[in-house]
Design an enzyme around this catalytic site. Structure first.
Site, PDB file in Angstrom:
ATOM      1  N   VAL A  56      -7.806   1.030  11.156  1.00  0.00           N
ATOM      2  CA  VAL A  56      -7.154   0.439   9.971  1.00  0.00           C
ATOM      3  C   VAL A  56      -5.818   1.122   9.675  1.00  0.00           C
ATOM      4  O   VAL A  56      -4.993   0.600   8.930  1.00  0.00           O
ATOM      5  CB  VAL A  56      -8.057   0.493   8.699  1.00  0.00           C
ATOM      6  CG1 VAL A  56      -9.251  -0.439   8.848  1.00  0.00           C
ATOM      7  CG2 VAL A  56      -8.513   1.900   8.383  1.00  0.00           C
ATOM      8  N   ASP A  90      -7.623  -5.065   8.826  1.00  0.00           N
ATOM      9  CA  ASP A  90      -7.286  -3.814   8.143  1.00  0.00           C
ATOM     10  C   ASP A  90      -7.162  -3.984   6.640  1.00  0.00           C
ATOM     11  O   ASP A  90      -6.457  -3.252   5.977  1.00  0.00           O
ATOM     12  CB  ASP A  90      -5.996  -3.221   8.738  1.00  0.00           C
ATOM     13  CG  ASP A  90      -4.795  -4.153   8.598  1.00  0.00           C
ATOM     14  OD1 ASP A  90      -4.988  -5.304   8.141  1.00  0.00           O
ATOM     15  OD2 ASP A  90      -3.674  -3.750   8.926  1.00  0.00           O
ATOM     16  N   THR A 100       5.534  -9.347   9.208  1.00  0.00           N
ATOM     17  CA  THR A 100       4.234  -9.238   8.537  1.00  0.00           C
ATOM     18  C   THR A 100       4.096  -7.868   7.890  1.00  0.00           C
ATOM     19  O   THR A 100       3.607  -7.728   6.764  1.00  0.00           O
ATOM     20  CB  THR A 100       3.090  -9.455   9.564  1.00  0.00           C
ATOM     21  OG1 THR A 100       3.210 -10.785  10.080  1.00  0.00           O
ATOM     22  CG2 THR A 100       1.723  -9.261   8.947  1.00  0.00           C
ATOM     23  N   ARG A 150       3.303   4.408  15.903  1.00  0.00           N
ATOM     24  CA  ARG A 150       2.192   5.309  15.570  1.00  0.00           C
ATOM     25  C   ARG A 150       0.846   4.605  15.672  1.00  0.00           C
ATOM     26  O   ARG A 150      -0.163   5.195  16.036  1.00  0.00           O
ATOM     27  CB  ARG A 150       2.410   5.991  14.220  1.00  0.00           C
ATOM     28  CG  ARG A 150       2.107   5.178  12.944  1.00  0.00           C
ATOM     29  CD  ARG A 150       0.613   5.174  12.639  1.00  0.00           C
ATOM     30  NE  ARG A 150       0.270   4.952  11.270  1.00  0.00           N
ATOM     31  CZ  ARG A 150      -0.408   3.890  10.813  1.00  0.00           C
ATOM     32  NH1 ARG A 150      -0.754   2.904  11.620  1.00  0.00           N
ATOM     33  NH2 ARG A 150      -0.735   3.805   9.542  1.00  0.00           N
ATOM     34  N   THR A 188      -4.298  -9.464  15.739  1.00  0.00           N
ATOM     35  CA  THR A 188      -3.860 -10.721  15.144  1.00  0.00           C
ATOM     36  C   THR A 188      -3.631 -10.506  13.641  1.00  0.00           C
ATOM     37  O   THR A 188      -4.099  -9.527  13.070  1.00  0.00           O
ATOM     38  CB  THR A 188      -4.926 -11.821  15.322  1.00  0.00           C
ATOM     39  OG1 THR A 188      -6.104 -11.436  14.610  1.00  0.00           O
ATOM     40  CG2 THR A 188      -5.255 -12.034  16.789  1.00  0.00           C
ATOM     41  N   VAL A 229      -7.395  -3.725  15.877  1.00  0.00           N
ATOM     42  CA  VAL A 229      -6.268  -3.244  15.067  1.00  0.00           C
ATOM     43  C   VAL A 229      -5.959  -4.171  13.885  1.00  0.00           C
ATOM     44  O   VAL A 229      -5.524  -3.726  12.829  1.00  0.00           O
ATOM     45  CB  VAL A 229      -5.003  -3.100  15.963  1.00  0.00           C
ATOM     46  CG1 VAL A 229      -3.794  -2.652  15.157  1.00  0.00           C
ATOM     47  CG2 VAL A 229      -5.264  -2.138  17.110  1.00  0.00           C
ATOM     48  N   GLN A 235       3.378  -6.066  16.895  1.00  0.00           N
ATOM     49  CA  GLN A 235       2.745  -4.810  17.347  1.00  0.00           C
ATOM     50  C   GLN A 235       2.452  -4.805  18.841  1.00  0.00           C
ATOM     51  O   GLN A 235       2.216  -3.736  19.432  1.00  0.00           O
ATOM     52  CB  GLN A 235       1.401  -4.594  16.602  1.00  0.00           C
ATOM     53  CG  GLN A 235       1.451  -4.709  15.096  1.00  0.00           C
ATOM     54  CD  GLN A 235       2.322  -3.676  14.424  1.00  0.00           C
ATOM     55  OE1 GLN A 235       2.316  -2.506  14.800  1.00  0.00           O
ATOM     56  NE2 GLN A 235       3.111  -4.095  13.450  1.00  0.00           N
ATOM     57  N   GLU A 239       0.821  -1.209   0.000  1.00  0.00           N
ATOM     58  CA  GLU A 239       0.000   0.000   0.000  1.00  0.00           C
ATOM     59  C   GLU A 239       0.858   1.263   0.000  1.00  0.00           C
ATOM     60  O   GLU A 239       1.936   1.288   0.592  1.00  0.00           O
ATOM     61  CB  GLU A 239      -0.872   0.033   1.266  1.00  0.00           C
ATOM     62  CG  GLU A 239      -1.839  -1.119   1.349  1.00  0.00           C
ATOM     63  CD  GLU A 239      -2.383  -1.339   2.754  1.00  0.00           C
ATOM     64  OE1 GLU A 239      -3.507  -1.850   2.858  1.00  0.00           O
ATOM     65  OE2 GLU A 239      -1.706  -1.008   3.741  1.00  0.00           O
ATOM     66  N   LYS A 253     -10.508  -9.261   5.625  1.00  0.00           N
ATOM     67  CA  LYS A 253      -9.678  -9.565   6.812  1.00  0.00           C
ATOM     68  C   LYS A 253     -10.272  -8.824   8.006  1.00  0.00           C
ATOM     69  O   LYS A 253     -10.100  -7.612   8.148  1.00  0.00           O
ATOM     70  CB  LYS A 253      -8.250  -9.087   6.529  1.00  0.00           C
ATOM     71  CG  LYS A 253      -7.239  -9.248   7.639  1.00  0.00           C
ATOM     72  CD  LYS A 253      -5.834  -9.049   7.040  1.00  0.00           C
ATOM     73  CE  LYS A 253      -4.736  -8.971   8.077  1.00  0.00           C
ATOM     74  NZ  LYS A 253      -4.362  -7.589   8.419  1.00  0.00           N
TER      75      LYS A 253
END
Ligand SMILES: NC(=O)c1ccc[n+]([C@@H]2O[C@H](COP(=O)([O-])OP(=O)(O)OC[C@H]3O[C@@H](n4cnc5c(N)ncnc54)[C@H](O)[C@@H]3O)[C@@H](O)[C@H]2O)c1
Length: 348
Positions: free
Chosen positions: A301, A235, A92, A120, A209, A232, A148, A64, A239
Site C-alpha cells: 500500500v 491501496d 492519478t 520508491r 491498476t 500495488v 507506475q 494523504e 479499492k
C-alpha cells in the site's frame, strides 16, 4: 530586495531536477541504490515513529499525509490518488515531500515526489520480491500499464534480473506506451489481450491498476503454485485488485499492518487473518518463502518509511550533482524575535 540568509534557504528538487538526477545517475542504478536505502530503513523498523497515513477521502479520490521520523530526521509526503484524473489529462498520483532536522525542526529538503513515488514504490516492490519470489524468477506479468508500470519493470530487472515481461491493460494504448518506453532496455516484451493471457507461464504477477472500487484483476484460477504476487494498485479502503480466494491460498506479507488492514487487499479478510511484516523477514525474525510451490503475496500500500528513505537518498545526491535550486523558504530575521521588524524593513 534583501538577499535571503543561508538559514532561510532550503534545497528544492523540482520535477526537472529530479528527472536530470535520475538520468545522471541512471534509472537502474538509482533504483538499486534507492532499494538499498529502503531496505536499510526496514531493517531499523523499530526505531521509527509509525502511524497509518492520514487520509482525507472524497467521492473521486483521496489526499494523504504520510509522516515518520527516526529520531534524527523527520519526513512527510503529501500524495493524492484520483483514478479519474487520467481521463482528464492529469496524473492519478502526484506528490511532494519534506525532510527535516529533528534537532532544530528546520526543513532540509523540499522535493517533488511524483516521479520519486513511482521509483520508491517500484524499488520497494522489488526489495520485497527479492525476499519472497523464487530465486529463479525471470518472467513477470504487469497488469495495469499506466504511470507506475515502467518503473516496476525496471526495478524488477535491476534487482531480480527479470528479463521477460507480459503486459496487459484494458486500454491497449497504455500497454503499447509501456512497451515503447521499455524498448531496447533488455526486456523481452509481449503485449497480451487479457489478464489470463498475461499471467501464463510467469513467476511474478504485478497488479498496478487504478480503479476506485473493489475490482477483480486476478481471479483464483489465474494464480498457479510458486507465483509471487506484487499487488500495488489496491491501496485504499474499498479499492482492491485480487479475488479473496487468492488471499486465502497465499502467504501474505505487508508493510505496516494497522495501515494495510484498512487499505490493502487484506481489507477483504478477517481483522486477525495472519500476515507477516516485511521488516521481520528482512531481519530474520520471520520466514519468507519456504518452498517452490508456495504463493507469496506482497500486499503493497506504500508506507511512510519508504518515502523517508527516498528523501534521504535524494538528499545524499545533492552536493555531488548540484541538481537542486535554493528556495527562500524560512524567514530568518537578524534577531530571531524581530520577525515583524524584518517585515517592515522589507518595504525600504
Ligand atoms: N502501493 C503503492 O505504494 C502505490 C504507489 C503508487 C501508486 N499506487 C497505485 O497504483 C495504481 C496505478 O497507479 P498509476 O499511477 O500507474 O495509475 P494510472 O492511472 O497511470 O494507470 C492505471 C492503469 O490501469 C489500467 N486499468 C484500470 N483498470 C484495469 C483493469 N481492470 N485491468 C487492466 N488494467 C486496468 C488503466 O487503463 C491505466 O492504464 C493506483 O491505484 C495507485 O493508487 C500504489
Amino acid at each position: 530586495m534583501t538577499q535571503p540568509s543561508r538559514l532561510a534557504i532550503v534545497p528544492f528538487v523540482s520535477v526537472d531536477s529530479m528527472m536530470r538526477l535520475v538520468l545522471t545517475i541512471g534509472v537502474e542504478r538509482f533504483l538499486t541504490e534507492l532499494a538499498g536505502y529502503i531496505e536499510e530503513d526496514f531493517r531499523r523498523w523499530e526505531l521509527f515513529d509509525k502511524t497509518p497515513r492520514v487520509a482525507s477521502h472524497s467521492h473521486d479520490g483521496v489526499i494523504e499525509l504520510m509522516p515518520t521520523s527516526d529520531g534524527q530526521l523527520y519526513g512527510f509526503k503529501y500524495v493524492n490518488g484520483h483514478p479519474k484524473n487520467m481521463r482528464e489529462g492529469r496524473q492519478t498520483v502526484t506528490a511532494f515531500g519534506v525532510l527535516a532536522d529533528v534537532g532544530s525542526g528546520y526543513p532540509m529538503l523540499l522535493s517533488e515526489m511524483t516521479i520519486l513515488t513511482a521509483l520508491r514504490t517500484a524499488a520497494t516492490s522489488a526489495v520485497a520480491a527479492k525476499y519472497l519470489a523464487r530465486k529463479d524468477a525471470r518472467a513477470m506479468a504487469i497488469i495495469g500499464n499506466g504511470a507506475q508500470s515502467e518503473f516496476q519493470a525496471m526495478a524488477f530487472k535491476a534487482l531480480l534480473g527479470i528479463d521477460r515481461l507480459r503486459l496487459y491493460d484494458i486500454d491497449r494504448s497504455a500497454s503499447e506506451k509501456c512497451a515503447r518506453n521499455l524498448a531496447g532496455l533488455g526486456l523481452d516484451i509481449t503485449i497480451c489481450t487479457s489478464g489470463q493471457e498475461a499471467v501464463e507461464g510467469v513467476d511474478i504477477i504485478t497488479t498496478v491498476t487504478a480503479d476506485k472500487q473493489y475490482a477483480t484483476i486476478l481471479t483464483d484460477n489465474m494464480v498457479g503454485g510458486g507465483v509471487h504476487i506484487n499487488a500495488v494498485g489496491g491501496d485504499c479502503p474499498g479499492k482492491t485488485e485480487l479475488h479473496k480466494d487468492i488471499l486465502l491460498r497465499s502467504d501474505i506479507f505487508v508493510e505496516f499492518p494497522p495501515q494495510t488492514r484498512i487499505e490493502g487487499e487484506i481489507q477483504q479478510l478477517a481483522p486477525d487473518h495472519p500476515v507477516t511484516e516485511l521488516w521481520k523477514v528482512m531481519t530474520d525474525k520471520a520466514i519468507g518463502r519456504t518452498n517452490a510451490k508456495q504463493i507469496t503475496l506482497f500486499d503493497s500500500v506504500g508506507f511512510a518509511t519508504e518515502d523517508f528513505s527516498a528523501l534521504r537518498y535524494v538528499r545524499d545526491q545533492l552536493q555531488k550533482t548540484g541538481l537542486y535550486e535554493e528556495l527562500d523558504l524560512l524567514a530568518d530575521p537578524d534577531e530571531p524575535r524581530d520577525l515583524f521588524g524584518m517585515l517592515l524593513r522589507a518595504e525600504s
